[in-house]
Write a protein that holds these residues in place. Structure first.
Motif, PDB file in Angstrom:
ATOM      1  N   LEU A 188       0.829  -1.206   0.000  1.00  0.00           N
ATOM      2  CA  LEU A 188       0.000   0.000   0.000  1.00  0.00           C
ATOM      3  C   LEU A 188       0.865   1.259   0.000  1.00  0.00           C
ATOM      4  N   TRP A 189       1.845   1.293   0.890  1.00  0.00           N
ATOM      5  CA  TRP A 189       2.691   2.485   0.973  1.00  0.00           C
ATOM      6  C   TRP A 189       3.540   2.659  -0.277  1.00  0.00           C
ATOM      7  N   SER A 239       3.077   1.597  -3.245  1.00  0.00           N
ATOM      8  CA  SER A 239       2.343   2.025  -4.430  1.00  0.00           C
ATOM      9  C   SER A 239       1.874   3.464  -4.290  1.00  0.00           C
ATOM     10  N   SER A 240       1.648   3.905  -3.053  1.00  0.00           N
ATOM     11  CA  SER A 240       1.272   5.314  -2.923  1.00  0.00           C
ATOM     12  C   SER A 240       2.470   6.217  -3.230  1.00  0.00           C
ATOM     13  N   PHE A 243      -3.339  12.078  -2.147  1.00  0.00           N
ATOM     14  CA  PHE A 243      -3.006  11.095  -1.120  1.00  0.00           C
ATOM     15  C   PHE A 243      -4.251  10.402  -0.598  1.00  0.00           C
ATOM     16  N   MET A 254      -5.646   8.079  -3.106  1.00  0.00           N
ATOM     17  CA  MET A 254      -4.815   6.893  -3.267  1.00  0.00           C
ATOM     18  C   MET A 254      -5.071   5.914  -2.154  1.00  0.00           C
ATOM     19  N   LEU A 255      -5.122   6.429  -0.943  1.00  0.00           N
ATOM     20  CA  LEU A 255      -5.283   5.544   0.196  1.00  0.00           C
ATOM     21  C   LEU A 255      -6.613   4.809   0.130  1.00  0.00           C
ATOM     22  N   LEU A 257      -6.870   2.515  -3.005  1.00  0.00           N
ATOM     23  CA  LEU A 257      -6.083   1.279  -3.004  1.00  0.00           C
ATOM     24  C   LEU A 257      -6.545   0.293  -1.948  1.00  0.00           C
ATOM     25  N   SER A 258      -6.892   0.831  -0.786  1.00  0.00           N
ATOM     26  CA  SER A 258      -7.172  -0.102   0.301  1.00  0.00           C
ATOM     27  C   SER A 258      -8.489  -0.832   0.100  1.00  0.00           C
TER      28      SER A 258
END
Lengths: 267, 487
Positions: free
Chosen positions: A20-21, A23-24, B464, B467-468, B471-472
């Motif tokens: 996760l990190w 890819s961010s 940000f 994205m978080l 993605l999650s």
């Protein structure tokens, strides 16, 4: 549906958070730092790393969750390595994952996969690292550092990262500020680069290629930092940490022999 | 739509806007003379561990009051120092400068005519200057070597401590900038030597003054850097430096600051042509601020190898030839007759950096990369067709012109920060023409869409968050599915 249980299960495996990190970070780079042009390279890296990983998963009858490691390696390659021709992404991915399964000792692979991929491409003269690529923007650097802390705490490898950073920080401080007499901001500039935190928290903390015992890791991280410091300060080698990690991963089995401790398991 | 190209190269007119000082040395004035030095340029050639640096400093002032001090990694031998023809900077600058390309629309209602023209404007003038002292005393300062090259007297000093060096310079008639000491010490500790240049006045006064020759030095060292910190000692404001780097392998990149490509291939309004120099200076200024006054900007990168058929595209000046490369210190190419003029691998990178003490705490360090990707800082203007527009295709054409012109205005606001509210006339005539064509009388004003700056902090924050979440959530689903499937 999304119960509390699912969420905490997902958090149990540190690799999930790591993916996760990382890819961010990659998305940040693509969006804010104009990395869009490299997208085809990223694609090749993923394709080759994942296919080689799948091949070995089938051959060795490994659990499918082992795919996560290949994703992490791919992300590491995308974040650190730049190549001339996107097609070299195939080579980088294949070398990284291939070596992981082929070069082994005591049921542990020796080289950090992404690190080896980078090194091979740099040696071939087709790849390079841009240490300045993150700029020196507080926001991104702090973000990387905090995410790194969280992940390494989760894996229980905070010791390696911190030992590396502390020793490097002290060595750099002694040389630039105390000995050479540069003002503080000269010194701080070195540690405001995203690359160094990315390396310290996401690369060397790989549980599979660092020693098993905590004591050994602290020493190992310090040696890594000193080697890297020496290479960059006296040999003017900007890829210093990559070389240092390559050299010291060769010694990991010896550290494991001296400091006996069971091998790390992801879950 | 067919277009024809006309090409305008404007090597950046930095003289008036960019106020700056010597790039890597500070100039040491005798007895408080008021010194002033403008933007500087440097040619860097890197081949293995060999570096060849050619420095141009645009000094305007009394040459007798002048000295230049540059930290160098080794004691240079006489054959490692030479003076070169000052026109070389102009030559490379012209060839690599940010450029404006012009396109002419075909009249959709007229037959096609072909023509092509070239136009050039030019840039930086250069001069440089020096003057110095004599005397020997034991302040821990050692004169390692002493040469007379071209119109210059050159000393190579080594020092054991900054106070000694400072005292020695002052004793020899030099007023040092107050902050110089803070950087002298680190250089001494880093085993750097000091290359001190003064003008040989007898030699200089013999001939009529026509600007000073650039000095070229060459040395073996694993350090690939430019010592900008010394140059900042006597400068409060930011200084501009343009670097032309030649390597065998590919682009030169800064390792301790971010190397950023300038915005390129953007379409800007016609009226920007007359002010292209001002436009580019503003674009640079804006980018510089967006990057928080840090960063090294890439303005040009091109493969100039003998085997490379396209040496530039389009070419603002004829491609560089052996003579230019020789003057620049590129030692590995060999002269050959016939087309191409030289043989060997060659890559040129043009970097532009605006530095000041606050944002550039470290000297510029570089690496050569294998990156051979071409880049040119290029802007485009489109001239609409004139004349009779009475055919059927005209409406479609006019619509495209109106759209394009609106976008061009947005671009000029976004890139250079120009206030476009005064330029409604840029679009209005075409809108009017279009309305007449369509037989509409509705008086819709042209509303300009607002440009969105993708680098604002707010935008970053949104990214940000997106994205978080983005993605999650899918990940959790995928994981759940995978678990079920595997069971």
């Amino acid at each position: 549906m999304l119960s509390k249980n699912t969420f905490s299960n997902a958090l149990k495996d540190p690799r999930n958070i790591q993916i996760l990190w990382l890819s961010s970070f990659l998305l940040t780079g693509i969006i804010c730092l104009d990395w869009l042009a490299n997208v085809s390279y990223y694609f090749f890296v993923f394709i080759s790393a994942l296919s080689v990983q799948i091949l070995f998963i089938r051959v060795n009858h490994l659990p499918w969750s082992a795919l996560k490691s290949a994703v992490i390696t791919s992300l590491g390659l995308c974040l650190l390595l730049k190549v001339n021709q996107p097609i070299f992404g195939l080579l980088a991915g294949a070398v990284a994952i291939g070596a992981k399964f082929l070069v082994r000792l005591n049921s542990k692979h020796i080289f950090n996969p992404a690190n080896l991929g980078i090194l091979v491409l740099v040696l071939l003269g087709e790849g390079w690292i841009s240490p300045g690529q993150w700029g020196n923007e507080g926001l991104i650097v702090v973000f990387i550092a905090i995410c790194g802390l969280l992940v390494t705490m989760k894996v229980g490898r905070l010791d390696t990262g911190l030992s590396f950073l502390t020793v490097l920080l002290i060595a750099e401080f002694l040389r630039t500020v105390v000995y050479q007499g540069w003002p503080m901001d000269h010194f701080l500039h070195t540690f405001s680069s995203g690359t160094i935190f990315l390396f310290a928290f996401f690369m060397i903390t790989d549980p599979m290629t660092s020693p098993n015992s905590r004591k050994a890791r602290l020493i190992w991280g310090a040696f890594l930092a000193l080697t890297s410091f020496w290479l960059s300060s006296f040999m003017q080698l900007y890829t210093a940490p990559i070389w240092a990690l390559f050299i010291w991963s060769l010694f990991t089995p010896i550290f494991d022999k001296i400091f006996i401790q069971p091998k790390f398991k992801w879950i | 739509m067919d277009m024809k190209i006309r090409f305008v190269s404007i090597a950046v007119l930095l003289l008036s806007t960019f106020q700056s000082q010597s790039f890597c040395g500070f100039f040491v004035a005798k007895a408080g003379a008021n010194l002033y030095n403008k933007s500087s340029q440097v040619i860097l050639v890197r081949d293995g561990d060999r570096t060849i640096v050619t420095m141009s400093n645009d000094f305007k002032g009394d040459v007798r009051d002048f000295a230049m001090v540059i930290p160098v990694p080794t004691v240079l031998k006489e054959q490692d120092i030479r003076v070169v023809d000052p026109t070389i900077f102009q030559r490379i600058d012209d060839h690599t400068a940010p450029r404006l390309a012009e396109y002419y629309d075909n009249n959709p209602c007229a037959p096609v005519i072909q023509y092509e023209t070239m136009l050039m404007k030019n840039s930086m003038v250069l001069e440089s200057s020096v003057s110095l002292m004599e005397d020997e005393a034991d302040y821990g300062v050692k004169i390692e070597a002493q040469y007379q090259i071209g119109e210059y007297d050159i000393l190579i000093l080594s020092a054991t401590e900054s106070n000694g060096l400072k005292t020695w310079l002052v004793k020899n008639g030099y007023s040092l900038p107050p902050k110089a000491e803070e950087v002298l010490d680190p250089y001494i500790k880093n085993d750097m030597k000091f290359f001190v240049v003064k003008l040989n006045l007898e030699k200089q006064l013999d001939s009529e003054f026509e600007g000073l020759s650039p000095i070229q030095i060459s040395y073996e060292s694993s350090k690939f850097m430019l010592p900008i910190r010394l140059g900042m000692a006597n400068a409060e404001e930011a200084q501009d430096l343009t670097i032309y780097a030649f390597t065998r392998t590919g682009r030169v990149e800064c390792t301790n600051y971010r190397t950023i490509e300038m915005p390129s291939n953007r379409e800007i309004p016609e009226f920007a042509e007359a002010h292209f120099d001002k436009f580019y200076v503003d674009v640079f200024e804006k980018q510089y601020k967006i990057e928080n006054r840090r960063g090294v900007f890439l303005e040009y990168a091109w493969d100039l190898s003998a085997t490379q058929p396209v040496k530039c595209d389009p070419c603002p000046t004829p491609p560089l030839v052996y003579d230019d490369l020789n003057k620049s210190g590129v030692g590995w190419v060999a002269q050959q007759s016939g087309w191409g003029d030289y043989s060997g691998q060659l890559f040129i990178t043009r970097l532009h950096v605006r530095y000041d003490r606050e944002n550039f705490p470290q000297d510029l360090r570089f690496q050569t990369t294998p990156n051979r990707t071409h880049f040119q800082c290029r802007y485009i203007i489109n001239h609409p067709a004139s004349g009779d527009l009475s055919c059927d295709g005209a409406i479609e054409y006019l619509e495209s012109v109106v759209d394009r012109r609106k976008k061009e205005l947005e671009e000029v606001e976004l890139l250079a920060g120009w206030n476009i509210s005064g330029y409604t006339n840029y679009v209005a005539p075409y809108e009017k023409q279009l309305r007449l064509k369509k037989g509409e009388d509705s008086k819709k004003g042209s509303v300009l869409p607002i440009g969105f700056d993708p680098k604002s902090p707010k935008f970053l924050l949104y990214i940000f968050l997106f994205m978080l979440i983005g993605l999650s959530v899918p990940w959790l689903f995928v994981r759940r599915l995978m678990k079920q499937y595997l069971k």
